[in-house]
Design an enzyme around this catalytic site. Structure first.
Site, mmCIF file in Angstrom:
data_model
loop_
_atom_site.group_PDB
_atom_site.id
_atom_site.type_symbol
_atom_site.label_atom_id
_atom_site.label_comp_id
_atom_site.label_asym_id
_atom_site.label_seq_id
_atom_site.Cartn_x
_atom_site.Cartn_y
_atom_site.Cartn_z
ATOM 1 N N ALA A 42 4.345 9.418 -0.778
ATOM 2 C CA ALA A 42 4.710 8.701 0.446
ATOM 3 C C ALA A 42 4.734 7.193 0.206
ATOM 4 O O ALA A 42 5.626 6.492 0.700
ATOM 5 C CB ALA A 42 3.719 9.049 1.560
ATOM 6 N N ASN A 43 3.756 6.690 -0.548
ATOM 7 C CA ASN A 43 3.724 5.246 -0.822
ATOM 8 C C ASN A 43 4.973 4.816 -1.592
ATOM 9 O O ASN A 43 5.566 3.761 -1.315
ATOM 10 C CB ASN A 43 2.496 4.874 -1.659
ATOM 11 C CG ASN A 43 1.174 5.192 -0.963
ATOM 12 O OD1 ASN A 43 1.134 5.355 0.248
ATOM 13 N ND2 ASN A 43 0.106 5.278 -1.732
ATOM 14 N N THR A 220 2.192 0.420 -17.251
ATOM 15 C CA THR A 220 1.816 -0.657 -16.326
ATOM 16 C C THR A 220 0.434 -1.177 -16.702
ATOM 17 O O THR A 220 -0.430 -0.428 -17.172
ATOM 18 C CB THR A 220 1.814 -0.165 -14.865
ATOM 19 O OG1 THR A 220 0.881 0.913 -14.721
ATOM 20 C CG2 THR A 220 3.195 0.312 -14.440
ATOM 21 N N ASP A 252 2.213 2.247 -6.901
ATOM 22 C CA ASP A 252 3.248 2.951 -6.139
ATOM 23 C C ASP A 252 4.359 1.975 -5.713
ATOM 24 O O ASP A 252 5.542 2.341 -5.714
ATOM 25 C CB ASP A 252 2.641 3.622 -4.907
ATOM 26 C CG ASP A 252 1.617 4.680 -5.298
ATOM 27 O OD1 ASP A 252 1.778 5.278 -6.372
ATOM 28 O OD2 ASP A 252 0.656 4.883 -4.539
#
Ligand code: RIB
Length: 301
Positions: A42-43, A220, A252
């Site tokens: 969702a993020n 990352t 995200d």
């Protein structure tokens, strides 16, 4: 027709701001509780939509009190939720997050209805996957479902972006699908079976991930930015300075931004450079979706 198809988790986040985490067997008091919309899927969907992408999400919530508000929240971000169903008798996924004053988080997830998403649901969405530019997946739904989604996307010539978070054992046949595979240092270490710390180690880890089969890889590095490697090039992209309140969801925001830029035709290097700035902009407020940046906010960094 959406540019970005996100298959993934939708969670109710319970965030405890606390001076320090308890040791095993210890009780720590004076924490402050807040609730937020979350879930890596969702993020990432919300982040991509916030940055102007047209986004459709495939996921599952429960029929408890948290399910419907999660759907309304995604719609408010502009995400198409026509493929998100409420499963009778299931609890919506939830995440219990402690955030310490340095902004660092530790997360425990109860997947609930996220694990109710099936391979049949993926096959039923195949035509929508086929018309998207990029399929985005993470690992908070069942790994078999992610595998099937990547297979469908590859078969229908949609680019696959897999964020292997949290990390799972995956074989070479799986790693050959993502372009790119996105991991942080811990997840890269899990896949490679050795410590990955700092930019140099991350750069060599990205190349090693290509040897494991991935077509391209991004590692990352939080405040230090990110590195990338594909068959033609590799490089490091530092992050701009950021005021850190809560790092939850910064990864995200990075993935959502990366997906939108790849969908629009950026090279991997250009897309990672943009995503690094989006991630840096996403740590200024509490909650995973609390500080998702607009395109203007990313440009300003
Ligand atoms: O990446 C952050 C997310 O991880 C949180 O929103 C939480 O729900 C967990 O899934």
């Amino acid at each position: 027709m959406a540019e970005v198809f996100v298959v993934g988790s939708i969670n109710q986040d319970f965030v405890l701001k606390v001076e320090r985490r308890p040791d095993p067997g210890e009780t720590v008091t004076d924490a402050v509780l807040s609730t937020h919309h979350g879930g890596k899927g969702a993020n990432q969907a919300a982040a991509a939509a916030r940055l102007g992408g047209s986004v459709v999400m495939l996921g599952r919530v429960g029929d408890d009190e948290f399910g419907e508000p999660q759907l309304s929240n995604l719609r408010e971000w502009g995400v198409d939720t026509s493929l998100v169903e409420r499963l009778a008798g299931w609890k919506t996924g939830s995440a219990f997050i402690t955030v310490t004053p340095d902004g660092e988080n530790a997360i425990t997830v109860a997947p609930g209805a996220n694990r109710g998403l099936t391979n049949e649901d993926i096959e039923a969405a195949a035509d929508t996957i086929a018309v998207a530019e990029v399929l985005v997946a993470q690992m908070e739904v069942s790994p078999e479902t992610v595998r099937r989604a990547a297979e469908v996307a590859a078969r229908r010539r949609t680019r696959v972006l897999v964020n292997l978070a949290p990390p799972f054992e995956v074989g070479r046949d799986f790693l050959e699908k993502p372009d790119p595979l996105v991991v942080n240092e811990h997840e890269a270490a899990f896949l490679l079976g050795e410590k990955v710390e700092g930019t140099d180690a991350a750069l060599s880890a990205a190349s090693r991930l290509l040897e494991l089969g991935s077509r391209s890889a991004v590692v990352t590095l939080g405040a230090s930015g990110a590195v990338f490697a594909d068959r033609k090039s590799s490089g490091r992209l530092p992050a701009p300075e950021a005021q850190v309140v809560d790092t939850t969801g910064a990864g995200d925001a990075f993935v959502g931004a990366l997906a939108v830029r790849l969908a629009r035709g950026d090279s991997l290097e250009e897309a990672v450079a943009y995503a690094v700035r989006a991630g840096a902009a996403a740590v200024a407020k509490e909650g995973a979706q609390g500080s998702l940046p607009t395109p203007e906010a990313v440009e300003a960094l």
